[in-house]
Design an enzyme around this catalytic site. Structure first.
Site, PDB file in Angstrom:
ATOM      1  N   SER A 152       9.556   3.266  -4.684  1.00  8.75           N
ATOM      2  CA  SER A 152      10.832   2.661  -5.929  1.00  8.75           C
ATOM      3  C   SER A 152       9.934   2.297  -7.212  1.00  8.75           C
ATOM      4  O   SER A 152      10.876   2.956  -7.961  1.00  8.75           O
ATOM      5  CB  SER A 152      12.049   1.373  -5.382  1.00  8.75           C
ATOM      6  OG  SER A 152      12.106   1.982  -3.748  1.00  8.75           O
ATOM      7  N   HIS A 202       2.129 -15.582  -5.959  1.00  5.52           N
ATOM      8  CA  HIS A 202       3.218 -14.643  -5.825  1.00  5.52           C
ATOM      9  C   HIS A 202       4.486 -14.722  -4.399  1.00  5.52           C
ATOM     10  O   HIS A 202       4.458 -13.820  -3.930  1.00  5.52           O
ATOM     11  CB  HIS A 202       3.255 -13.020  -6.150  1.00  5.52           C
ATOM     12  CG  HIS A 202       4.457 -12.418  -6.716  1.00  5.52           C
ATOM     13  ND1 HIS A 202       5.747 -12.775  -7.511  1.00  5.52           N
ATOM     14  CD2 HIS A 202       4.756 -11.482  -5.762  1.00  5.52           C
ATOM     15  CE1 HIS A 202       6.648 -11.712  -7.303  1.00  5.52           C
ATOM     16  NE2 HIS A 202       6.204 -11.078  -5.875  1.00  5.52           N
ATOM     17  N   ASP A 245       7.083 -12.796 -12.219  1.00  8.57           N
ATOM     18  CA  ASP A 245       7.971 -13.890 -12.185  1.00  8.57           C
ATOM     19  C   ASP A 245       7.498 -14.738 -13.620  1.00  8.57           C
ATOM     20  O   ASP A 245       8.682 -14.887 -14.143  1.00  8.57           O
ATOM     21  CB  ASP A 245       6.603 -15.100 -11.290  1.00  8.57           C
ATOM     22  CG  ASP A 245       6.474 -14.119 -10.357  1.00  8.57           C
ATOM     23  OD1 ASP A 245       7.815 -14.556  -9.064  1.00  8.57           O
ATOM     24  OD2 ASP A 245       5.058 -13.902 -10.198  1.00  8.57           O
TER      25      ASP A 245
HETATM   26  P1  NAD Z   1       8.928   1.250  -1.231  1.00  4.16           P
HETATM   27  O1  NAD Z   1       9.160   1.405  -0.075  1.00  4.16           O
HETATM   28  O2  NAD Z   1      10.443   2.099  -2.075  1.00  4.16           O
HETATM   29  O3  NAD Z   1       7.673   2.153  -1.876  1.00  4.16           O
HETATM   30  C1  NAD Z   1       6.427   2.525  -1.426  1.00  4.16           C
HETATM   31  C2  NAD Z   1       5.792   3.458  -1.071  1.00  4.16           C
HETATM   32  O4  NAD Z   1       4.579   3.316  -1.132  1.00  4.16           O
HETATM   33  C3  NAD Z   1       6.008   4.761  -0.539  1.00  4.16           C
HETATM   34  O5  NAD Z   1       6.759   5.893  -0.869  1.00  4.16           O
HETATM   35  C4  NAD Z   1       5.492   4.343   0.462  1.00  4.16           C
HETATM   36  O6  NAD Z   1       5.593   5.811   1.707  1.00  4.16           O
HETATM   37  C5  NAD Z   1       3.817   4.098   0.006  1.00  4.16           C
HETATM   38  N1  NAD Z   1       2.790   3.352   1.380  1.00  4.16           N
HETATM   39  C6  NAD Z   1       2.812   3.238   1.503  1.00  4.16           C
HETATM   40  N2  NAD Z   1       1.489   2.420   2.464  1.00  4.16           N
HETATM   41  C7  NAD Z   1       0.774   3.672   1.092  1.00  4.16           C
HETATM   42  C8  NAD Z   1      -0.642   3.617   1.609  1.00  4.16           C
HETATM   43  N3  NAD Z   1      -1.143   3.399   2.401  1.00  4.16           N
HETATM   44  N4  NAD Z   1      -1.215   4.751   0.398  1.00  4.16           N
HETATM   45  C9  NAD Z   1      -0.407   5.215  -0.419  1.00  4.16           C
HETATM   46  N5  NAD Z   1       1.147   4.476  -0.265  1.00  4.16           N
HETATM   47  C10 NAD Z   1       2.092   4.218   0.509  1.00  4.16           C
HETATM   48  O7  NAD Z   1       8.096   0.772  -2.370  1.00  4.16           O
HETATM   49  P2  NAD Z   1       8.244  -0.617  -3.677  1.00  4.16           P
HETATM   50  O8  NAD Z   1      10.071  -1.060  -3.483  1.00  4.16           O
HETATM   51  O9  NAD Z   1       7.475   0.601  -4.450  1.00  4.16           O
HETATM   52  O10 NAD Z   1       7.244  -2.177  -3.313  1.00  4.16           O
HETATM   53  C11 NAD Z   1       6.124  -1.063  -3.100  1.00  4.16           C
HETATM   54  C12 NAD Z   1       5.541  -3.054  -3.238  1.00  4.16           C
HETATM   55  O11 NAD Z   1       5.949  -3.597  -4.101  1.00  4.16           O
HETATM   56  C13 NAD Z   1       6.100  -3.911  -1.905  1.00  4.16           C
HETATM   57  O12 NAD Z   1       5.006  -4.169  -1.658  1.00  4.16           O
HETATM   58  C14 NAD Z   1       6.453  -4.897  -2.481  1.00  4.16           C
HETATM   59  O13 NAD Z   1       7.248  -5.865  -1.724  1.00  4.16           O
HETATM   60  C15 NAD Z   1       5.970  -5.283  -4.150  1.00  4.16           C
HETATM   61  N6  NAD Z   1       6.207  -5.581  -4.926  1.00  4.16           N
HETATM   62  C16 NAD Z   1       5.641  -6.308  -5.776  1.00  4.16           C
HETATM   63  C17 NAD Z   1       6.570  -7.235  -7.156  1.00  4.16           C
HETATM   64  C18 NAD Z   1       4.866  -8.092  -7.594  1.00  4.16           C
HETATM   65  O14 NAD Z   1       5.864  -8.604  -8.722  1.00  4.16           O
HETATM   66  N7  NAD Z   1       4.226  -8.298  -7.057  1.00  4.16           N
HETATM   67  C19 NAD Z   1       7.560  -6.910  -6.981  1.00  4.16           C
HETATM   68  C20 NAD Z   1       8.427  -6.233  -6.623  1.00  4.16           C
HETATM   69  C21 NAD Z   1       7.913  -5.233  -5.284  1.00  4.16           C
HETATM   70  C1  LMR Z   2       9.997  -9.521  -6.274  1.00  2.00           C
HETATM   71  O1  LMR Z   2       8.918 -11.423  -6.390  1.00  2.00           O
HETATM   72  O2  LMR Z   2      10.493  -9.313  -6.549  1.00  2.00           O
HETATM   73  C2  LMR Z   2       8.771  -8.387  -4.805  1.00  2.00           C
HETATM   74  O3  LMR Z   2       8.217  -9.232  -4.706  1.00  2.00           O
HETATM   75  C3  LMR Z   2       9.543  -8.342  -3.567  1.00  2.00           C
HETATM   76  C4  LMR Z   2       9.616  -9.689  -3.294  1.00  2.00           C
HETATM   77  O4  LMR Z   2       9.188  -9.306  -1.944  1.00  2.00           O
HETATM   78  O5  LMR Z   2      10.920 -10.565  -3.416  1.00  2.00           O
END
Ligand code: NAD
Ligand code: LMR
Length: 367
Positions: free
Chosen positions: A15, A187, A159
């Site tokens: 996503s 985070h 954040d």
């Molecule tokens: P998502 O499930 O839509 O997409 C994650 C993708 O990663 C999937 O397509 C999956 O197949 C792939 N994947 C999983 N393991 C993998 C690997 N070992 N190698 C390559 N690809 C792999 O999730 P998303 O909404 O895109 O979120 C991704 C990550 O980002 C999550 O851990 C989420 O919690 C994190 N996130 C962090 C922040 C932040 O501020 N730091 C904010 C939002 C989301």
């Molecule tokens: C966020 O802050 O939106 C992401 O880290 C997703 C989560 O798990 O909160």
């Protein structure tokens, strides 16, 4: 014409990447005159979805996009990359805390740290987005003995942007009028969004704020914004996370304005008394591709307590993944040097990838 940058993105069919990739390819991170080669990495079972993403990228006819390579393995995917966005990881669902993801995602990042060490450009800059981002970044960095710890960062920019947006609403001004917000720590829901140094249209915001509103509404709202979005959308933030990633890398590469700072999770060098060797969000400034923790900000007793709370959470997270942290990299993480290696970009070996390998899928357009 400039030589292309190689950019790796893991989780490229997910996503966040659905927003991130198109804006990268449009030039929003490295500028409108910087050609790119995208090296997109996914799990084998998601390769078909990734192929669909690549077709859409092609169909945008982005002038800067020289090539899109699709990889189901990190060795090829990280080969010679100059920048890596580590997004791929399991996101949390409703009712989960980010810490619940620690065991699920930690192993991914030790393997990725090793592969970045062995295959990426020696000057690679790494942003970890996948949660729990701070500790994942620490694991990746500790597994990359030949790279500098300062090449690994995790994202607290979302954040930071949330904190700016909420305070702008409070003051009835634009988010761009807010400067010097700082996110300290993890985070996670223990992070400390600090307004003591913030300004709105050049004026300090602190004297104008009701401390009760800051403690009881503002801070918890920023800390729990991720959960609030998951509850409302049924899935975690995506477009705003992509924006955070774009802002983080752009500012790391191009630099931050002199009259502002940003928040980045970097390996602690002991600044502000924070335990060395954990990946902690600090107020930072970037120049010449280097990040530097802003020094000398006054920290009062209440702020100190909040910093200690989030620091303790990161120390506990680190203890939980100790088995993934090789002893050989500990000293480098406890004795940081301020200079980041730079200027070592390797271009000569760009075409060493063996495209005939079945694991490397390519789209049709190759320049
Ligand atoms: P998502 O499930 O839509 O997409 C994650 C993708 O990663 C999937 O397509 C999956 O197949 C792939 N994947 C999983 N393991 C993998 C690997 N070992 N190698 C390559 N690809 C792999 O999730 P998303 O909404 O895109 O979120 C991704 C990550 O980002 C999550 O851990 C989420 O919690 C994190 N996130 C962090 C922040 C932040 O501020 N730091 C904010 C939002 C989301
Ligand atoms: C966020 O802050 O939106 C992401 O880290 C997703 C989560 O798990 O909160």
């Amino acid at each position: 014409m400039k030589r292309p940058f190689r950019i790796a993105v893991t989780g490229a069919a997910g996503s966040i990447s659905n927003s991130l990739l198109f804006r990268l390819a449009a030039g929003e991170v490295f500028g409108p005159d910087q050609p790119l080669i995208l090296q997109l990495i996914e799990r084998p079972e998601a390769m078909e979805a990734l192929r669909g993403m690549a077709m859409e990228l092609e169909d945008c006819a982005f002038p800067l996009l020289h090539n899109v390579r699709l990889h189901d393995n990190i060795q090829d995917g990280f080969s010679n990359v100059h920048f890596a966005f580590l997004v791929g990881a399991k996101p949390r669902g409703p009712g989960m805390e980010r810490a619940d993801l620690l065991s699920a995602n930690a192993e991914i990042f030790s393997a990725q740290g090793r592969a970045l060490n062995d295959y990426a450009n020696p000057d690679v800059k790494v942003l970890v987005v996948g949660n729990p981002a701070n500790t994942n970044a620490l694991i990746a960095s500790r597994n990359a003995p030949d790279l500098s710890p300062s090449q690994f960062t995790a994202m607290s920019r979302l954040d930071h942007n949330r904190a700016k947006g909420m305070i702008a609403n409070r003051f009835g001004c634009n988010a761009s009028d807010i400067r010097k917000v700082a996110i300290w720590g993890n985070h996670s829901a223990t992070q400390y969004p600090d307004l003591h140094h913030a300004t709105a249209m050049g004026e300090p915001v602190w004297p104008e704020l009701d401390p009760k509103w800051v403690d009881e509404e503002y801070i918890p709202r920023v800390q729990k914004r991720g959960a609030e979005i998951i509850a409302a959308r049924g899935q975690s933030s995506a477009a705003s996370a992509a924006q955070g990633a774009i802002d983080h890398m752009r500012d790391w590469y191009f630099g931050t304005p002199d009259d502002d700072f940003v928040s980045m999770c970097v390996v602690s060098d002991g600044s502000y008394g924070v335990t060395k060797g954990i990946v902690f969000s600090f107020p930072v400034r970037c120049r010449y591709g280097r990040h530097e923790i802003v020094q000398g900000l006054p920290i009062d007793e209440a702020a100190r307590k909040r910093i200690e709370t989030t620091e303790k959470e990161l120390i506990d997270e680190k203890a939980g993944v100790e088995h993934l942290l090789p002893a050989e990299t500990e000293a480098a993480h406890l004795n940081l040097r301020t200079t980041l290696r730079s200027g070592a970009s390797r271009y000569g070996e760009e075409d060493t990838l063996d495209d005939s390998e079945a694991s490397v899928l390519r789209t049709d357009r190759v320049l």
